[in-house]
Structures are given as C-alpha cells and as structure tokens.
Design a protein around this motif. Structure first.
Motif, PDB file in Angstrom:
ATOM      1  N   ARG A   7       0.824  -1.202   0.000  1.00 43.26           N
ATOM      2  CA  ARG A   7       0.000   0.000   0.000  1.00 43.26           C
ATOM      3  C   ARG A   7       0.859   1.255   0.000  1.00 43.26           C
ATOM      4  O   ARG A   7       0.341   2.367  -0.052  1.00 43.26           O
ATOM      5  CB  ARG A   7      -0.906  -0.001   1.225  1.00 43.26           C
ATOM      6  N   SER A   8       2.147   1.047   0.075  1.00 44.25           N
ATOM      7  CA  SER A   8       3.030   2.198   0.225  1.00 44.25           C
ATOM      8  C   SER A   8       3.190   2.932  -1.091  1.00 44.25           C
ATOM      9  O   SER A   8       3.433   2.333  -2.132  1.00 44.25           O
ATOM     10  CB  SER A   8       4.391   1.715   0.704  1.00 44.25           C
ATOM     11  N   SER A   9       3.063   4.259  -1.048  1.00 39.86           N
ATOM     12  CA  SER A   9       3.247   5.021  -2.274  1.00 39.86           C
ATOM     13  C   SER A   9       4.724   5.119  -2.630  1.00 39.86           C
ATOM     14  O   SER A   9       5.084   5.228  -3.781  1.00 39.86           O
ATOM     15  CB  SER A   9       2.654   6.422  -2.094  1.00 39.86           C
TER      16      SER A   9
ATOM     17  N   HIS B  31       3.060   4.040   7.223  1.00 37.81           N
ATOM     18  CA  HIS B  31       2.773   5.175   6.347  1.00 37.81           C
ATOM     19  C   HIS B  31       2.945   6.493   7.082  1.00 37.81           C
ATOM     20  O   HIS B  31       3.382   7.484   6.493  1.00 37.81           O
ATOM     21  CB  HIS B  31       1.379   5.028   5.759  1.00 37.81           C
ATOM     22  N   ALA B  32       2.622   6.493   8.378  1.00 44.62           N
ATOM     23  CA  ALA B  32       2.852   7.706   9.155  1.00 44.62           C
ATOM     24  C   ALA B  32       4.344   8.024   9.183  1.00 44.62           C
ATOM     25  O   ALA B  32       4.748   9.184   9.033  1.00 44.62           O
ATOM     26  CB  ALA B  32       2.313   7.520  10.568  1.00 44.62           C
ATOM     27  N   ALA B  33       5.164   6.988   9.329  1.00 44.09           N
ATOM     28  CA  ALA B  33       6.610   7.208   9.368  1.00 44.09           C
ATOM     29  C   ALA B  33       7.091   7.825   8.071  1.00 44.09           C
ATOM     30  O   ALA B  33       7.908   8.751   8.068  1.00 44.09           O
ATOM     31  CB  ALA B  33       7.324   5.886   9.629  1.00 44.09           C
ATOM     32  N   GLU B  34       6.534   7.337   6.941  1.00 43.22           N
ATOM     33  CA  GLU B  34       6.949   7.911   5.649  1.00 43.22           C
ATOM     34  C   GLU B  34       6.621   9.396   5.581  1.00 43.22           C
ATOM     35  O   GLU B  34       7.399  10.205   5.082  1.00 43.22           O
ATOM     36  CB  GLU B  34       6.241   7.177   4.506  1.00 43.22           C
ATOM     37  N   MET B  55      11.067  -0.552   7.548  1.00 46.92           N
ATOM     38  CA  MET B  55      10.862   0.649   8.345  1.00 46.92           C
ATOM     39  C   MET B  55      12.041   1.613   8.220  1.00 46.92           C
ATOM     40  O   MET B  55      11.865   2.828   8.233  1.00 46.92           O
ATOM     41  CB  MET B  55      10.629   0.273   9.810  1.00 46.92           C
ATOM     42  N   GLU B  56      13.259   1.060   8.036  1.00 48.91           N
ATOM     43  CA  GLU B  56      14.402   1.971   7.956  1.00 48.91           C
ATOM     44  C   GLU B  56      14.284   2.864   6.720  1.00 48.91           C
ATOM     45  O   GLU B  56      14.658   4.035   6.761  1.00 48.91           O
ATOM     46  CB  GLU B  56      15.730   1.204   8.002  1.00 48.91           C
ATOM     47  N   GLU B  57      13.694   2.318   5.652  1.00 45.50           N
ATOM     48  CA  GLU B  57      13.500   3.159   4.465  1.00 45.50           C
ATOM     49  C   GLU B  57      12.361   4.140   4.701  1.00 45.50           C
ATOM     50  O   GLU B  57      12.436   5.299   4.316  1.00 45.50           O
ATOM     51  CB  GLU B  57      13.164   2.290   3.252  1.00 45.50           C
ATOM     52  N   ALA B  58      11.294   3.650   5.347  1.00 42.74           N
ATOM     53  CA  ALA B  58      10.141   4.517   5.606  1.00 42.74           C
ATOM     54  C   ALA B  58      10.539   5.672   6.519  1.00 42.74           C
ATOM     55  O   ALA B  58       9.999   6.770   6.421  1.00 42.74           O
ATOM     56  CB  ALA B  58       9.019   3.705   6.241  1.00 42.74           C
TER      57      ALA B  58
END
Lengths: 429, 188
Positions: A7-9, B31-34, B55-58
């Motif tokens: 789901r990640s953009s 998604h919040a982290a991104e 998560m490290e990329e996000a």
C-alpha cells in the motif's frame, strides 16, 4: 509485512506482493535466452583453439623441455576448468542440501556449469594419454618407472602411485561427478516443465550423500592430478586447498555469467542487487578461506622445517617463483579482501564483476604457482607466451561452452518451490 | 547542536520531551513514518512490539557508519599487533626459538590476525552501544502508562521537542492527519 508495503506510495518494487510481482518479473523475455551468448562463445572457442595450437607449436619448437612446459601450461588450464565445474557441482549440492531459498535465482547457472564435467573429461584425455603413452611422466615423475626404480620414497608409495590406479580413479571420479551433475540438473529442468515439487526433495536427498562423495573424490583428484606432481611431497591440507580455490573461482564465474546476463537485459528484478550482495559475500568468504588454508599449509611446513616438506616451498621461493608467491599474497587475498569488505562493491554488479574477473586471473596465478615449478628445465619467464596461451587453450574452450550453455534452459528454475522466496530476498544488513 | 534549543513547557510546568501518538496497525505506523520523514523531521522514533520490515526506508534512516569505524579500528589493531611482535622479537626480548631468525614475519601472522579480530569485535560491540546511546537507564516515554502497551499491541511515534522543526501545534496536527490517536506531550 508484504501487505503493508504494497500500500506504500514510496514502496520499493521488491516490497510488492510477491506472487503478483513474480509473474511480471518472470516474463518469458526475462528468463529465457534462446539465442544465448553465441558470439561470445565463438570468440572464446577461437581463443581456445589458438591456445591449443600455440601449446602444440610450443611443445615442438621450444627445445627439449618444450613438451613438459606445454603440458604444464595445458594442465593449468585443465585444472582451472575442472575447478570451475567441480566448484559449481559442490555449490549446487550445498544450496540444495541446505534448502537455501535465496539461491533459487542463481542456482541454474551453477547447474549449467557443473553439467560440463564430461567436457572437462575430454580436456583431461590429452594429459592422461600423453603422460601414460607418450611422455611417460614429464609432469607426473612417478609414472616414469624406469627412473624411479631406485627411489625408495616413490617405491614405498607405488601401491597408490601407479598408472593403473591413477587412470581407473580418474574414470571413476569423472563418472561419479557426471552422474551427480546431470542428475541434479535433470531434476531441475524436469521441474521447469512439470512443476513437481518432490523433485526438489529428491535433489536434496541426493545432495546429502552426494556431498560426502564429492568431498572425497575432489580431495583425491587433487592428490592425483596436482599433489602427485611432486611425489616426494605431501600435505593433508591439499584437498581443502584445491576445494577452496575451486569454490572461489566458481563463484567468481557465476557472478560474471549473471552480470553478463543482466547487461543483456535478462533477469531484471529476478537476480537483484541483493543476490549479487550475497554472491559477493560468498566470494569474500572463499577468498578468506583460501588464504586461511594456504597460510595454514605454508605455516605448519615452515615451522616444523622438515626437509621433505619444505622442498615444496623451497622450489617456489626462488628463480622467479617468489614473485608469484608475493603476487598471490597481495593480489589473491589482501587487496580483494579489503575491496570486498565494502557493501557498495558487492551490491553494484558491475564493480563485483570486475573483482570476480580479477580473482579468476589470480586463481590462474595460483594454479601456475602450483604446477609450473615442476618443469625444471625451463626457467620461469622463458617462453611466457606458452604459459599464457597453453592455459587459455583448455580454459577458453571450457568457457566457450559455458557461454554456449547459458540459454540452454530457462535462466532460473522457474517452478522451483523456493523461487518466490528468492525473488523476495532482501539483505537488511 | 550549536543552535540553542527552544524549550516548551506543559501546563504543569514540566519541560516537553516530545509529542507522542498511537497507531492501531503496523501499516498505519509505516505510512505515518513515511510522512513524518517527508515532512523533514530528524529527531524522532517509532516504537513497535516487533520489527517492521522496510521501516528503515520509511523512516529515511541512513546506513550506520559503524562498519567503517570497525574496519579502521580492526586494521589499526592488526597493525599494532604486528608492530608489537616485531618490537618484542627483534628489539625488546630477542630470543632464539627453534633456530629461526628473529626478524621473520611468519610466526607473527596468527597473532596479528587474532588481535585484528579482537579489536574489530570490541569496536563493533562498544561502538554499537555508543551509537545507540546505550546503556540508557531512563527514557521519558516510560513515564506514560499508555506507552507500555507498545510492547504488546500498540504502535507509537514520538517526535522530540529537540527537533529543529518541532512546533507543539503543527507537529500535533501532522500526526493527527496521519490517523494518530491519543496525542500526549511527554515530559522529560
């Protein structure tokens, strides 16, 4: 975590849902290569034939020791090809035995190269026939029974070092290796068509006892074809030493083959930076392993200082051969060790290919260092062209077949049950 | 860190450490982290009961410099080990052993290797502690009872007041937009 990432953009392509992504990445165009590397193999065969002709010319034209010199150069090339195919056979078995999921994407190339073992047998025939029937022990001095009749050491070893046993073992070894290589590749190819997951289990079971047989036959082959050239000398480390060099060179060759395929636009997203990263780690670890084994062998002999053992290194520490020794220390270990420590070198396949090619050159220096000093009559540095071309003869013919075989089957085992795991493979460190 | 940090205080007069928000699922957290990363925050962290892949990329975390440091320290250790043996066997306590020459590198190789490994291992372990600010005996978030559920079924993002982009209202608004719940100011 795949359903989160999909789901990640900003998601990386590898995060996408595995099965959907796999279908796109395993397109016919990406995993089949019917044309193959035809031009490359033709070029390699050309170099190989030139090398063979040069070796024949050199044998006849460079004086009384020319035959021995040419045989030694050819033998280096043969051992190189043998190590490449044997290394790939061992690697296939290890990957199958340990159920290594990540490796499904790279295993087909190892299977292809391992299945060239019958060709290596053909390359072995000239050496065997020449030594047994024509030159009578110019490389394997113990074969020269006339001159060794009064040598008590060789007499005592004659129960093992005799032509009959040597030839019989060679045939048996090649038969065993051919059996395993063709069987394992056969399972894999059949699975591409039928998708039968039990073929993986069969390959795994065969690899279990296969590895044991592989270890013993490889060690004794190295005794027969490399160590016995100096029949007074012995080292219990020698089988491991040959294995270490073979594994290192075969991983380097697999990196080159996969790199060339990526350059041709194949295997995009199938063999990723993460697979090259792992192959790079394997290359690094076998580089270290080679250095470890080589130094152990040298160190114990240096320390105990027994003449019958030190003779081997004494022969290789003067008249030019010491240059090879220093080259190996720095070129085969220290420099590639430091370079391969860097993560970016392992993840960038073009950089990794450069290191792999360098290591293959160093492996040839290593084999030259083992074989060439046996030819006492020709000073090192004399007729270097014969050393180089004689080595390239059998090696390039072998590599030509490697290039020719690349597209003979799908480039990855497309129905291997572990392939989805391999496609989703990520290195988090 | 030369810039003076702006101090915020809660109604009770405590110094604000940061603002925390809870999330229900790892997906929301991811998604919040991104978005927090894209908003340009640098001093913040996510808390989860289990590792979240990617998560490290996000979060936009960079690779650690620890390997480089470890490599340098390891090679220096090997060099020191070599030098020390050279000094002992040729200068300090030259002793004939098995009739071998004093100045010969072969017997030094194993010890050089071992000292290289020793320095590498120590640097990797201690450097890991130092880079992670360990041992950490206390953390402001532990004062929050709700935070304790992060070891069970809650996912938390906490943006620190020490972040140059921190602003009590706007940071809270951002977390609100990202479906965060139960905002709270954490006191130091």
């Amino acid at each position: 975590m795949s359903q989160i990432a999909s789901r990640s953009s900003h998601g990386h392509e590898d995060h996408a849902e595995p099965h959907v992504a796999a279908r796109a990445r395993l397109s016919e165009a990406a995993v089949r290569f019917p044309g193959g590397l035809g031009t490359l193999s033709a070029g390699l065969w050309f170099v190989g034939i030139v090398g063979l002709i040069a070796a024949a010319v050199g044998a006849m034209s460079t004086g009384e020791h020319g035959t021995a010199h040419a045989l030694a150069a050819y033998h280096v090339g043969f051992l190189f090809a043998l190590g490449l195919s044997l290394g790939c056979l061992g690697l296939t078995m290890i990957l199958q035995q340990f159920n290594a999921g990540w490796s499904a994407a790279i295993r087909r190339q190892a299977e292809n190269i391992a299945s060239l073992i019958p060709l290596v047998f053909v390359l072995f025939l000239p050496i065997a026939i020449m030594e047994i029937a024509v030159t009578h022990g110019k490389l394997f001095h113990w074969m020269d029974t006339h001159h060794t009749a009064h040598d008590p050491v060789i007499q005592a070893k004659s129960g093992y070092l005799n032509v009959g046993r040597w030839a019989l073992c060679a045939v048996v070894f090649f038969a065993v290796w051919t059996f395993f290589a063709l069987k394992l590749r056969g399972f894999s190819i059949r699975q591409d068509e039928t998708g039968d997951k039990w073929l993986t289990a069969k390959a795994r079971r065969m690899s279990s006892y296969g590895l044991l047989i592989f270890a013993l036959t490889t060690a004794f082959a190295s005794f027969d074809w490399l160590m016995s050239m100096d029949p007074h000398w012995f080292s219990t480390m020698f089988g491991v030493y040959f294995f270490a060099g073979s594994m290192m060179s075969c991983i380097a060759l697999i990196i080159l083959v996969l790199g060339v395929l990526r350059m041709k636009g194949k295997l995009e997203g199938v063999v990723t930076a993460d697979h090259f990263h792992d192959l790079g780690k394997l290359l690094l670890s076998f580089t270290i392993f080679w250095a470890y084994v080589t130094f152990c062998q040298y160190f114990l002999i240096w320390y105990s200082n027994i003449p019958e053992e030190t003779a081997f290194y004494n022969l290789r520490s003067h008249s030019g051969y010491e240059v090879l020794g220093v080259t190996l220390t720095f070129g085969h270990f220290i420099i590639p060790f430091v370079v391969l420590l860097f993560r970016e070198v392992k993840r960038n396949y073009k950089l990794l290919m450069a290191v792999a090619a360098w290591q293959l050159v160093m492996h040839s220096v290593d084999l030259l260092f083992m074989v060439r000093p046996i030819v006492q009559g020709v000073r090192f540095g004399e007729h270097v062209w014969l050393d180089i071309l004689g080595l390239l003869g059998p090696l390039c013919i072998f590599l030509g077949f490697v290039a020719w075989r690349v597209g003979s089957a799908p480039l990855v085992p497309i129905k291997d049950p572990r392939l989805h795991e391999a496609l989703a493979h990520k290195n988090y460190v | 860190m030369s810039k003076a940090r702006k101090i915020y205080k809660t109604e009770d007069g405590g110094i604000v450490y940061g603002v925390m928000a809870e999330f229900d699922t790892p997906a929301d957290l991811f998604h919040a982290a991104e978005r927090v990363r894209d908003a340009g925050y640098s001093r913040w962290d996510v808390y989860s009961p289990f590792p979240v892949h990617g998560m490290e990329e996000a979060m936009g975390l960079k690779n650690t410099k620890l390997p480089l440091l470890t490599g340098i320290v390891g090679l220096s250790g090997a060099g020191l080990g070599y030098l020390f043996q050279w000094w002992v066997t040729t200068r300090g306590y030259a002793t004939i052993v098995q009739g071998k020459p004093f100045d010969t590198f072969q017997p030094w190789v194993p010890v050089t290797f071992e000292i290289g490994v020793l320095f590498t291992a120590f640097c990797a372990l201690l450097g890991m502690f130092a880079f992670n600010a360990l041992p950490m005996w206390y953390h402001p978030l532990l004062k929050k009872d709700r935070f304790l559920r992060v070891s069970d079924d809650r996912f938390v993002i906490c943006i620190e007041a020490a972040d140059p982009k921190f602003d009590p209202d706007r940071t809270r608004e951002l977390l609100e937009k990202l479906h965060g719940k139960h905002f709270d100011f954490v006191e130091e």
